[in-house]
Design a protein around this motif. Structure first.
Motif, PDB file in Angstrom:
ATOM      1  N   PHE A 170      23.167  43.356  55.586  1.00 60.78           N
ATOM      2  CA  PHE A 170      23.757  44.688  55.729  1.00 60.78           C
ATOM      3  C   PHE A 170      25.275  44.600  55.632  1.00 60.78           C
ATOM      4  O   PHE A 170      25.916  45.409  54.958  1.00 60.78           O
ATOM      5  N   ALA A 171      25.852  43.610  56.336  1.00 55.70           N
ATOM      6  CA  ALA A 171      27.309  43.470  56.377  1.00 55.70           C
ATOM      7  C   ALA A 171      27.886  43.210  54.989  1.00 55.70           C
ATOM      8  O   ALA A 171      29.031  43.578  54.713  1.00 55.70           O
ATOM      9  N   GLU A 172      27.110  42.591  54.117  1.00 56.20           N
ATOM     10  CA  GLU A 172      27.612  42.262  52.787  1.00 56.20           C
ATOM     11  C   GLU A 172      27.860  43.504  51.933  1.00 56.20           C
ATOM     12  O   GLU A 172      28.500  43.419  50.879  1.00 56.20           O
ATOM     13  N   HIS A 173      27.384  44.652  52.388  1.00 60.63           N
ATOM     14  CA  HIS A 173      27.657  45.903  51.681  1.00 60.63           C
ATOM     15  C   HIS A 173      28.851  46.651  52.277  1.00 60.63           C
ATOM     16  O   HIS A 173      29.108  47.803  51.895  1.00 60.63           O
ATOM     17  N   THR A 174      29.555  46.015  53.210  1.00 59.15           N
ATOM     18  CA  THR A 174      30.727  46.624  53.838  1.00 59.15           C
ATOM     19  C   THR A 174      31.944  45.766  53.547  1.00 59.15           C
ATOM     20  O   THR A 174      31.887  44.532  53.616  1.00 59.15           O
ATOM     21  N   ILE A 175      33.056  46.417  53.204  1.00 62.90           N
ATOM     22  CA  ILE A 175      34.287  45.701  52.858  1.00 62.90           C
ATOM     23  C   ILE A 175      35.375  46.087  53.857  1.00 62.90           C
ATOM     24  O   ILE A 175      35.963  47.169  53.755  1.00 62.90           O
ATOM     25  N   PRO A 176      35.668  45.241  54.856  1.00 59.01           N
ATOM     26  CA  PRO A 176      36.748  45.563  55.803  1.00 59.01           C
ATOM     27  C   PRO A 176      38.101  45.135  55.238  1.00 59.01           C
ATOM     28  O   PRO A 176      38.270  44.007  54.784  1.00 59.01           O
ATOM     29  N   VAL A 177      39.069  46.057  55.271  1.00 62.79           N
ATOM     30  CA  VAL A 177      40.434  45.739  54.861  1.00 62.79           C
ATOM     31  C   VAL A 177      41.393  46.217  55.942  1.00 62.79           C
ATOM     32  O   VAL A 177      41.043  47.082  56.748  1.00 62.79           O
ATOM     33  N   PRO A 178      42.611  45.675  56.001  1.00 57.87           N
ATOM     34  CA  PRO A 178      43.566  46.123  57.023  1.00 57.87           C
ATOM     35  C   PRO A 178      44.023  47.553  56.781  1.00 57.87           C
ATOM     36  O   PRO A 178      44.340  47.932  55.646  1.00 57.87           O
ATOM     37  N   PHE A 179      44.058  48.354  57.833  1.00 53.46           N
ATOM     38  CA  PHE A 179      44.632  49.701  57.765  1.00 53.46           C
ATOM     39  C   PHE A 179      46.124  49.576  57.450  1.00 53.46           C
ATOM     40  O   PHE A 179      46.780  48.613  57.836  1.00 53.46           O
ATOM     41  N   ASN A 180      46.665  50.529  56.734  1.00 52.98           N
ATOM     42  CA  ASN A 180      48.092  50.570  56.397  1.00 52.98           C
ATOM     43  C   ASN A 180      48.522  49.450  55.458  1.00 52.98           C
ATOM     44  O   ASN A 180      49.705  49.102  55.395  1.00 52.98           O
ATOM     45  N   ASP A 181      47.574  48.893  54.708  1.00 51.72           N
ATOM     46  CA  ASP A 181      47.897  47.832  53.751  1.00 51.72           C
ATOM     47  C   ASP A 181      47.404  48.281  52.370  1.00 51.72           C
ATOM     48  O   ASP A 181      46.270  47.979  51.973  1.00 51.72           O
ATOM     49  N   PRO A 182      48.238  49.008  51.614  1.00 55.34           N
ATOM     50  CA  PRO A 182      47.800  49.523  50.313  1.00 55.34           C
ATOM     51  C   PRO A 182      47.363  48.428  49.342  1.00 55.34           C
ATOM     52  O   PRO A 182      46.405  48.605  48.590  1.00 55.34           O
ATOM     53  N   GLU A 183      48.057  47.290  49.373  1.00 54.82           N
ATOM     54  CA  GLU A 183      47.723  46.227  48.440  1.00 54.82           C
ATOM     55  C   GLU A 183      46.354  45.633  48.728  1.00 54.82           C
ATOM     56  O   GLU A 183      45.608  45.282  47.804  1.00 54.82           O
ATOM     57  N   ALA A 184      46.001  45.511  50.002  1.00 60.54           N
ATOM     58  CA  ALA A 184      44.685  44.978  50.344  1.00 60.54           C
ATOM     59  C   ALA A 184      43.583  45.910  49.844  1.00 60.54           C
ATOM     60  O   ALA A 184      42.540  45.457  49.355  1.00 60.54           O
ATOM     61  N   ALA A 185      43.816  47.212  49.954  1.00 50.57           N
ATOM     62  CA  ALA A 185      42.832  48.170  49.454  1.00 50.57           C
ATOM     63  C   ALA A 185      42.685  48.049  47.941  1.00 50.57           C
ATOM     64  O   ALA A 185      41.569  48.055  47.395  1.00 50.57           O
ATOM     65  N   ARG A 186      43.825  47.942  47.239  1.00 49.88           N
ATOM     66  CA  ARG A 186      43.747  47.823  45.785  1.00 49.88           C
ATOM     67  C   ARG A 186      43.056  46.528  45.374  1.00 49.88           C
ATOM     68  O   ARG A 186      42.227  46.531  44.440  1.00 49.88           O
ATOM     69  N   GLU A 187      43.349  45.429  46.029  1.00 51.27           N
ATOM     70  CA  GLU A 187      42.696  44.160  45.700  1.00 51.27           C
ATOM     71  C   GLU A 187      41.188  44.250  45.890  1.00 51.27           C
ATOM     72  O   GLU A 187      40.409  43.711  45.084  1.00 51.27           O
ATOM     73  N   ALA A 188      40.769  44.955  46.973  1.00 49.72           N
ATOM     74  CA  ALA A 188      39.327  45.119  47.202  1.00 49.72           C
ATOM     75  C   ALA A 188      38.690  45.925  46.083  1.00 49.72           C
ATOM     76  O   ALA A 188      37.589  45.612  45.607  1.00 49.72           O
ATOM     77  N   PHE A 189      39.387  46.962  45.610  1.00 50.20           N
ATOM     78  CA  PHE A 189      38.853  47.755  44.509  1.00 50.20           C
ATOM     79  C   PHE A 189      38.834  46.957  43.211  1.00 50.20           C
ATOM     80  O   PHE A 189      37.900  47.085  42.404  1.00 50.20           O
ATOM     81  N   GLU A 190      39.865  46.147  42.990  1.00 46.09           N
ATOM     82  CA  GLU A 190      39.892  45.358  41.754  1.00 46.09           C
ATOM     83  C   GLU A 190      38.745  44.359  41.712  1.00 46.09           C
ATOM     84  O   GLU A 190      38.235  44.023  40.638  1.00 46.09           O
ATOM     85  N   THR A 191      38.310  43.900  42.890  1.00 46.24           N
ATOM     86  CA  THR A 191      37.215  42.935  42.961  1.00 46.24           C
ATOM     87  C   THR A 191      35.850  43.614  42.993  1.00 46.24           C
ATOM     88  O   THR A 191      34.904  43.165  42.333  1.00 46.24           O
ATOM     89  N   HIS A 192      35.742  44.700  43.750  1.00 47.65           N
ATOM     90  CA  HIS A 192      34.429  45.307  43.999  1.00 47.65           C
ATOM     91  C   HIS A 192      34.321  46.749  43.529  1.00 47.65           C
ATOM     92  O   HIS A 192      33.315  47.417  43.815  1.00 47.65           O
TER      93      HIS A 192
END
Length: 446
Positions: A170-192
């Motif tokens: 179940f957890a493998e379908h969830t992507i936790p990223v740091p709040f207030n970190d735009p680059e971390a969000a973009r990196e997650a989107f670029e990967t997934h």
């Protein structure tokens, strides 16, 4: 104060309820929780007859305080007298839905449920069905109810369940990223990005010390969702109808989410949740669509009456002016006290939310840009040391708050949230005198 009755009740409760409580956070106060007998305005009286200024306010639903105004009380009593519930539609559901759709910018249709957790569960299911994708991007330190999709910790590369009982799959379908970190969000989107159904985010992280978004953060999430074809879900269970008035936090920040989850205030103090949003998405719920969602108690007539009357009362009686003014008075007063007595601590909050986080900052106390609660302002002298995400609050002096400070405030007649993470809430039942007494207690306890 004498606490014999609370102690005795807790002793009995431990034999018949796990941890002596029906919600985990209630067991947090040391050495045992206060058992409440009744509420009055912005106060509660416990089982021993002790009277407190109550800044817990039911953990958020009691925007009007413990005393129901006459129209609200009449509506609740009338609906209850007509019958407990029907399992069939009633007029009050339609009226409440119409009111919410008129006032919340992004909400064109709404489905009422029974809790904030139920709302976020249903929102995730809906997003997956709409996009035909599996993954949900969430913020580290965010809270979206007791559900499998969001009780996840770790990071985008190594998500894992944050509690026993949830399969790793179940957890493998969830992507936790740091709040207030735009680059971390973009990196997650670029990967997934091709498998991200939705971003699920609180407009303000209000369950982990109250963390305000940096300028442009939500706009960045909106742009990522548009770019990759994902849905943006705003979890307004806490902020809804508290931050930004009847337009909720999304109107405060000028963001147009695809889906919004609600709870707490939208039910006027009774059990509630709701999923609102664009018609093209919300009408995918059964029976009009193919995403199953149902509940015996959904749209309960007493809850619907309480929620509608609460919001109408807010619209007609200057409730937001009152609670927001007292919230600002508390935060600015705390900033002055902390500057003199505990400059390493951080005052956070917005509108009628407030909190003192026992951070371990060094250097200057909070400056003028953040005197009304941390706003992530670069011009504040302690900008680098303030909490940027809820997980930062875990590094605060949480034990000092729980074992020393909160019990001391309780003995001074002030009830604060059960730990360093939950918010404190201002209600319409609170007064300037309550604020002044509370600030004096903070000064003495610190």
């Amino acid at each position: 104060m004498n606490h014999d009755a609370s102690r005795s009740l807790y002793d009995r409760a431990l034999s018949v309820m796990p941890g002596g409580v029906n919600s985990s956070v209630r067991a947090a106060p040391q050495p045992y929780p206060v058992f409440v007998d009744h509420g009055e305005g912005g106060h509660v009286v416990d089982a021993d007859g002790n009277r407190y200024i109550d800044w817990v306010c039911g953990l958020g639903p009691l925007l009007l305080g413990h005393d129901m105004p006459e129209p609200l009380q009449a509506a609740v009593q009338s609906r209850a007298a007509e019958g407990p519930m029907y399992g069939m539609p009633s007029d009050i559901e339609v009226e409440h839905a119409e009111f919410v759709c008129r006032h919340v910018p992004s909400v064109e249709m709404i489905r009422f449920v029974n809790s904030g957790t139920e709302a976020t569960v249903s929102a995730c299911r809906l997003a997956r069905a709409v996009t035909e994708r599996n993954k949900i991007l969430v913020m580290q330190g965010g809270y979206h109810g007791a559900q499998e999709s969001t009780l996840v910790e770790g990071d985008a590369d190594d998500p894992k369940p944050s509690t026993a009982g949830i399969p790793q799959a179940f957890a493998e379908h969830t992507i936790p990223v740091p709040f207030n970190d735009p680059e971390a969000a973009r990196e997650a989107f670029e990967t997934h990005g091709e498998d991200i159904a939705a971003v699920l985010v609180e407009p303000i992280q209000a369950n982990m010390g109250i963390v305000y978004p940096v300028d442009g953060y939500h706009e960045h999430l909106r742009e990522l969702c548009d770019e990759y074809g994902s849905l943006l879900i705003f979890d307004e269970v806490i902020t809804g109808f508290r931050v930004g008035g009847l337009g909720c936090a999304q109107s405060e920040f000028g963001i147009d989410p695809d889906i919004t989850t609600f709870g707490k205030i939208i039910g006027g103090g009774f059990p509630v949740g709701a999923i609102g949003g664009k018609t093209e998405y919300i009408e995918r719920f059964t029976p009009s669509g193919d995403v199953f969602q149902a509940g015996t108690f959904s749209g309960h007539p007493v809850t619907m009456a309480a929620g509608l009357e609460t919001l109408q009362y807010c619209a007609e009686n200057g409730v937001y002016d009152h609670v927001d003014r007292l919230g600002q008075k508390l935060r600015e007063g705390l900033s002055d006290i902390v500057a003199d007595h505990a400059p390493e601590y951080t005052v956070v909050g917005s509108h009628s939310l407030f909190k003192l986080v026992f951070t371990r900052a060094e250097g200057d106390p909070q400056g003028d840009p953040c005197r009304n609660g941390c706003r992530q302002a670069p011009g504040c002298g302690r900008h680098d040391a303030c909490p940027k995400r809820g997980t930062d609050v875990t590094r605060a002096e949480t034990d000092r708050y729980a074992r020393l400070f909160r019990p001391e405030m309780r003995e001074r007649g002030i009830l604060l949230s059960q730990n360093q993470f939950e918010s404190n809430f201002v209600s319409y039942g609170h007064t300037d005198e309550d604020v002044e007494e509370t600030l004096e207690a903070y000064k003495m306890a610190l």
